[in-house]
Design an enzyme around this catalytic site. Structure first.
Site, PDB file in Angstrom:
ATOM      1  N   ARG A  77       0.819  -1.210   0.000  1.00  0.00           N
ATOM      2  CA  ARG A  77       0.000   0.000   0.000  1.00  0.00           C
ATOM      3  C   ARG A  77       0.854   1.262   0.000  1.00  0.00           C
ATOM      4  O   ARG A  77       0.407   2.321   0.442  1.00  0.00           O
ATOM      5  CB  ARG A  77      -0.921   0.004   1.227  1.00  0.00           C
TER       6      ARG A  77
ATOM      7  N   CYS B 284      -0.201  15.078 -14.770  1.00  0.00           N
ATOM      8  CA  CYS B 284      -0.043  14.040 -15.811  1.00  0.00           C
ATOM      9  C   CYS B 284       0.567  12.785 -15.195  1.00  0.00           C
ATOM     10  O   CYS B 284      -0.022  11.718 -15.243  1.00  0.00           O
ATOM     11  CB  CYS B 284       0.830  14.566 -16.948  1.00  0.00           C
TER      12      CYS B 284
ATOM     13  N   ARG C 135      -1.249   9.541 -16.827  1.00  0.00           N
ATOM     14  CA  ARG C 135      -2.476   9.520 -17.622  1.00  0.00           C
ATOM     15  C   ARG C 135      -2.218   9.939 -19.057  1.00  0.00           C
ATOM     16  O   ARG C 135      -2.923   9.517 -19.986  1.00  0.00           O
ATOM     17  CB  ARG C 135      -3.535  10.430 -17.001  1.00  0.00           C
ATOM     18  N   SER C 136      -1.198  10.786 -19.274  1.00  0.00           N
ATOM     19  CA  SER C 136      -0.951  11.351 -20.593  1.00  0.00           C
ATOM     20  C   SER C 136       0.526  11.700 -20.720  1.00  0.00           C
ATOM     21  O   SER C 136       1.133  12.180 -19.758  1.00  0.00           O
ATOM     22  CB  SER C 136      -1.805  12.608 -20.787  1.00  0.00           C
TER      23      SER C 136
END
Length: 338
Positions: free
Chosen positions: A185, A205, A230-231
């Site tokens: 975790r 990002c 993400r990008s």
């Protein structure tokens, strides 16, 4: 059904000379599945060179155009279209085996890039003045927020470093790894919806990283890390983001007493902006450069173990043919999508 003609024949503006993907000249890079090779089958370049060339080739061959992009080009405000694919980047580098994301196809400003990481995770701020004055980095100025009168605030708002600070994520991560090394975790996450309701320049990002201890069969305890992004504006920041987070992995490993292990970069949407395609083809056609045929590596040289006392100048790239790369594979410039 995908309109192949639309993808291949879409007119792209570059220096007032339109072109299409079909008109570009490039070849599939020679490779053995892990590294680039020359015509005799000898491995050349770094693992980063291999991944970079193969991704550019894949995007040119199979990427799709977006239809209604949010970003606009900095230079003239035109829509910044991209050629992209989803879920094709999940690259792992085994650092002790000499694998590295660094490319030799053009120079990379490593210390400034690592300075940006310290600005986020160590300074825990979004102040553009701190970023400029402490690390000499100004590329975030494009996202400077403005007050009601249009005056720059020298701040990018409630994002990145502020989110790290508000949730005390770095200290919790380091304490968690020390107390429960086999836990699953150990995560830093900057995707916090309540923060996005406040003024912010850009949603993160590279927004999440996972840390796990691996008790190797060689008797060494390794810290492995996965960065989830993400990008990725690949031509501008693909190599930089990987090297930044490799450095962060090395710093967390040092602060917790472990050996840096495997670094993984996972990207949801990877893209090349349409005005960056000529530079992408140029990179695809360049040859990698190694110093005496040896792989470069990132050295983290400090006796310090307190994460909040590390410096960007503690890092240096070794066995890196810096001047030869500058001469033969010079830096590229890009019209940025903002």
């Amino acid at each position: 059904m995908i309109d192949i003609d639309y993808i291949n024949l879409k007119q792209i503006e570059r220096n007032e000379k339109p072109y299409t993907l079909k008109q570009l000249e490039y070849k599939k890079p020679l490779n053995d599945g892990e590294y680039l090779i020359d015509e005799e089958g000898n491995r050349i370049g770094t693992k980063g060179d291999f991944n970079t060339k193969m991704l550019i080739y894949e995007l040119l061959e199979n990427g799709c155009w977006d239809e209604n992009p949010r970003p606009k080009y900095e230079s003239d405000g035109s829509p910044a279209y991209t050629l992209s694919e989803n879920n094709i980047v999940n690259w792992t580098y085994d650092i002790p085996k000499g694998e590295i994301p660094l490319i030799t196809l053009r120079p990379t400003a490593i210390q400034k890039a690592i300075g940006e990481i310290l600005w986020i995770y160590q300074d825990e701020t979004c102040s553009l003045d701190v970023l400029r004055d402490k690390y000499g980095v100004t590329w975030w100025d494009l996202w400077d927020l403005k007050d009601e009168d249009g005056k720059p605030l020298r701040d990018i708002g409630s994002t990145y470093g502020k989110i790290i600070a508000d949730y005390d994520q770095v200290r919790k991560l380091i304490e968690g790894i020390k107390k429960d090394p086999d836990g699953r975790r150990h995560i830093i996450n900057m995707w916090q919806f309540e923060e996005f309701e406040k003024p912010h320049g850009l949603k993160p990002c590279a927004y999440e990283s996972h840390y796990n201890i691996r008790h190797g069969r060689d008797g060494v305890d390794y810290l492995d890390m996965k960065l989830i992004q993400r990008s990725s504006d690949f031509m501008v920041a693909g190599c930089i983001n990987q090297m930044q987070y490799l450095a962060l992995m090395m710093m967390i490993a040092k602060a917790t007493g472990y050996t840096p292990g495997r670094f993984t970069w996972s990207v949801t949407n990877v893209q090349i902006y349409d005005r960056h395609i000529p530079q992408a083809v140029e990179l695809l056609n360049r040859e990698p450069i190694l110093e005496n045929g040896e792989q470069p590596y990132l050295e983290f040289n400090t006796e310090e173990t307190d994460f909040f006392k590390f410096k960007h100048t503690d890092f240096k790239i070794k066995r890196y043919a810096r001047q030869l790369i500058k001469d033969k594979n010079p830096q590229q410039t890009f019209d940025k999508g903002v």
